[in-house]
Design a protein around this motif. Structure first.
Motif, mmCIF file in Angstrom:
data_model
loop_
_atom_site.group_PDB
_atom_site.id
_atom_site.type_symbol
_atom_site.label_atom_id
_atom_site.label_comp_id
_atom_site.label_asym_id
_atom_site.label_seq_id
_atom_site.Cartn_x
_atom_site.Cartn_y
_atom_site.Cartn_z
ATOM 1 N N ASN A 104 1.106 -1.343 -0.013
ATOM 2 C CA ASN A 104 0.227 -0.062 -0.055
ATOM 3 C C ASN A 104 0.911 1.327 0.055
ATOM 4 O O ASN A 104 1.756 1.522 0.997
ATOM 5 N N HIS A 105 0.794 2.114 -1.206
ATOM 6 C CA HIS A 105 1.713 3.212 -1.214
ATOM 7 C C HIS A 105 1.583 4.123 0.273
ATOM 8 O O HIS A 105 2.616 4.718 0.353
ATOM 9 N N CYS A 106 0.335 4.374 0.675
ATOM 10 C CA CYS A 106 0.203 5.394 1.856
ATOM 11 C C CYS A 106 0.920 5.062 2.857
ATOM 12 O O CYS A 106 1.613 5.833 3.679
ATOM 13 N N ALA A 108 3.273 2.773 2.746
ATOM 14 C CA ALA A 108 4.646 2.882 2.490
ATOM 15 C C ALA A 108 5.354 4.290 2.912
ATOM 16 O O ALA A 108 6.626 4.513 3.312
ATOM 17 N N HIS A 109 4.632 5.265 2.507
ATOM 18 C CA HIS A 109 5.165 6.672 2.882
ATOM 19 C C HIS A 109 5.218 6.988 4.215
ATOM 20 O O HIS A 109 6.426 7.687 4.833
ATOM 21 N N ILE A 110 4.497 6.208 5.117
ATOM 22 C CA ILE A 110 4.668 6.456 6.630
ATOM 23 C C ILE A 110 5.704 5.551 7.125
ATOM 24 O O ILE A 110 6.591 6.089 7.887
ATOM 25 N N ALA A 125 0.594 13.237 9.570
ATOM 26 C CA ALA A 125 -0.061 13.999 8.457
ATOM 27 C C ALA A 125 0.440 13.829 7.077
ATOM 28 O O ALA A 125 1.537 14.015 6.874
ATOM 29 N N TYR A 126 -0.481 12.970 6.443
ATOM 30 C CA TYR A 126 -0.131 12.487 5.226
ATOM 31 C C TYR A 126 -0.690 13.369 4.127
ATOM 32 O O TYR A 126 -1.748 13.349 3.959
ATOM 33 N N VAL A 127 0.242 14.042 3.379
ATOM 34 C CA VAL A 127 -0.231 15.275 2.387
ATOM 35 C C VAL A 127 0.757 15.128 1.194
ATOM 36 O O VAL A 127 1.969 15.390 1.125
ATOM 37 N N ALA A 279 8.915 12.637 -1.427
ATOM 38 C CA ALA A 279 8.391 12.414 -2.800
ATOM 39 C C ALA A 279 8.242 10.984 -3.009
ATOM 40 O O ALA A 279 8.819 10.064 -2.468
ATOM 41 N N ASP A 280 7.455 10.525 -3.883
ATOM 42 C CA ASP A 280 6.995 9.118 -4.403
ATOM 43 C C ASP A 280 8.669 8.759 -4.654
ATOM 44 O O ASP A 280 9.404 9.180 -5.473
ATOM 45 N N ASN A 281 8.888 7.218 -4.150
ATOM 46 C CA ASN A 281 10.132 6.743 -4.288
ATOM 47 C C ASN A 281 10.041 5.222 -4.342
ATOM 48 O O ASN A 281 9.079 4.710 -3.734
HETATM 49 FE FE FE2 Z 1 2.638 9.678 -2.776
#
Ligand code: FE2
Ligand code: ATP
Length: 317
Positions: A104-106, A108-110, A125-127, A279-281
């Protein structure tokens, strides 16, 4: 275990290599004057997939045969783009007879933010472009305490930016112009309970005659204040001791400063990951995939899911 992760949810085709440490994080980013055209973005990814993967393997100093497991971003995102990463990841795993997981991309950001800044249990805060959510881990899932009711804050910045002639993604250019702005003008401020709505603000700002720098300054102050308001309430409610800002818009220094001040007033530690991880990575996908495999977690199936919500993922790692 060496995990190779592939990001391809929207505009970025990224490949990361993680084995407990970050070994590589390479990418190619699709840029455009309008919004993202899903088919064109996915064509861009097909064209650049091999060179990005090669660059990542070279950086990591390994060959494809050394990879123990593959991970790809399964959702949420744009269908045609998601399918490029899913096809590449599953084809390589099949060819080399290695396991493959959908990430899950979100989440993964966390995960990458927590790893990068050694945060333990933050309110998040996921923005980013498509997403705006206030999240906290509770009972094995990220609960959504507040979120956008229409578009993501990054999209709001990009659409407004396009109306004043800025290229996609417009966030960085708006940040620069805003720093030169002096006068604050009131724009629609729309907080509904714990949720946010940006569409009215974008329409009003796009039609405004306010000089560009002042308009960018006013726009930023307004959207960021909306986010700070709901984040503050979530922090008070959850009593978390950490606040972390992640996602593409987290690269904005003014937003970081506003949230950091609020966190300080609540005695909470504030974290924001390095830009390359906001940034997306590909590394974030490799890292979450690595954690999932180590915890022997397999999400159901490998089909891409454009609308896979953060709170649908059982976090067992
Ligand atoms: Fe993203
Ligand atoms: P997601 O799928 O998580 O929504 P995404 O595809 O939108 O991700 P990200 O790289 O996470 O991709 O975020 C891109 C967004 O970040 C764009 O909308 C861009 O304008 C915004 N952005 C990038 N830099 C800045 C900045 N300095 N200030 C504000 N916004 C920024």
């Amino acid at each position: 275990m060496i995990c190779l992760g592939i990001e391809s949810t929207a505009h970025t085709f990224g490949v990361g290599v993680f084995d407990g440490k970050a070994r590589a994080n390479e990418k190619a980013v699709y840029r455009t004057m309008g919004g993202i055209h899903p088919r064109e973005a996915s064509q861009f990814m097909c064209t650049h997939a091999a060179e990005v993967a090669e660059a990542a393997l070279e950086k990591a100093g390994i060959g494809l045969g050394d990879v123990d497991a593959f991970a790809f971003a399964q959702g949420p995102g744009l269908g045609p783009c998601l399918r490029v990463g899913a096809a590449v990841g599953q084809a390589l795993a099949g060819y080399y007879g290695k396991p493959v997981v959908g990430v899950n991309h979100c989440v993964a950001h966390i995960d990458v933010g927590k790893w990068n800044r050694k945060a333990r249990d933050p309110l998040v805060a996921y923005v980013s472009g498509a997403n705006t959510q206030i999240l906290g881990l509770n009972g094995g899932r990220y609960r959504v305490y507040g979120e956008t009711l229409d578009i993501g804050m990054g999209n709001a910045l990009d659409v407004f930016g396009r109306s004043i002639g800025l290229e996609f993604p417009a966030g960085p250019a708006i940040e620069k112009l805003a720093a030169k702005g002096k006068k604050f003008h009131f724009l629609p401020y729309s907080v509904k309970g714990m949720d946010l709505a940006f569409a009215g603000l974008v329409t009003a700002a796009s039609k405004s005659k306010i000089p560009r720098a002042d308009l960018c300054h006013s726009f930023q102050e307004t959207v960021f204040a909306m986010l700070v308001e709901v984040s503050e309430r979530a922090l008070a409610h959850t009593k978390k001791e950490e606040l972390m800002l992640v996602g593409g818009v987290a690269q904005n220094k003014r937003l970081g400063a506003m949230l950091s001040q609020m966190a300080e007033e609540h005695g909470a530690k504030f974290f924001v990951p390095e830009n390359q991880y906001n940034a997306d990575n590909g590394l974030m996908i490799a890292l979450t995939g690595w954690k999932m495999l180590r915890a022997k977690v397999r999400q159901g199936g490998l089909k891409t899911n454009q609308k896979w919500r953060t709170d649908e993922v059982a976090i067992a790692w």
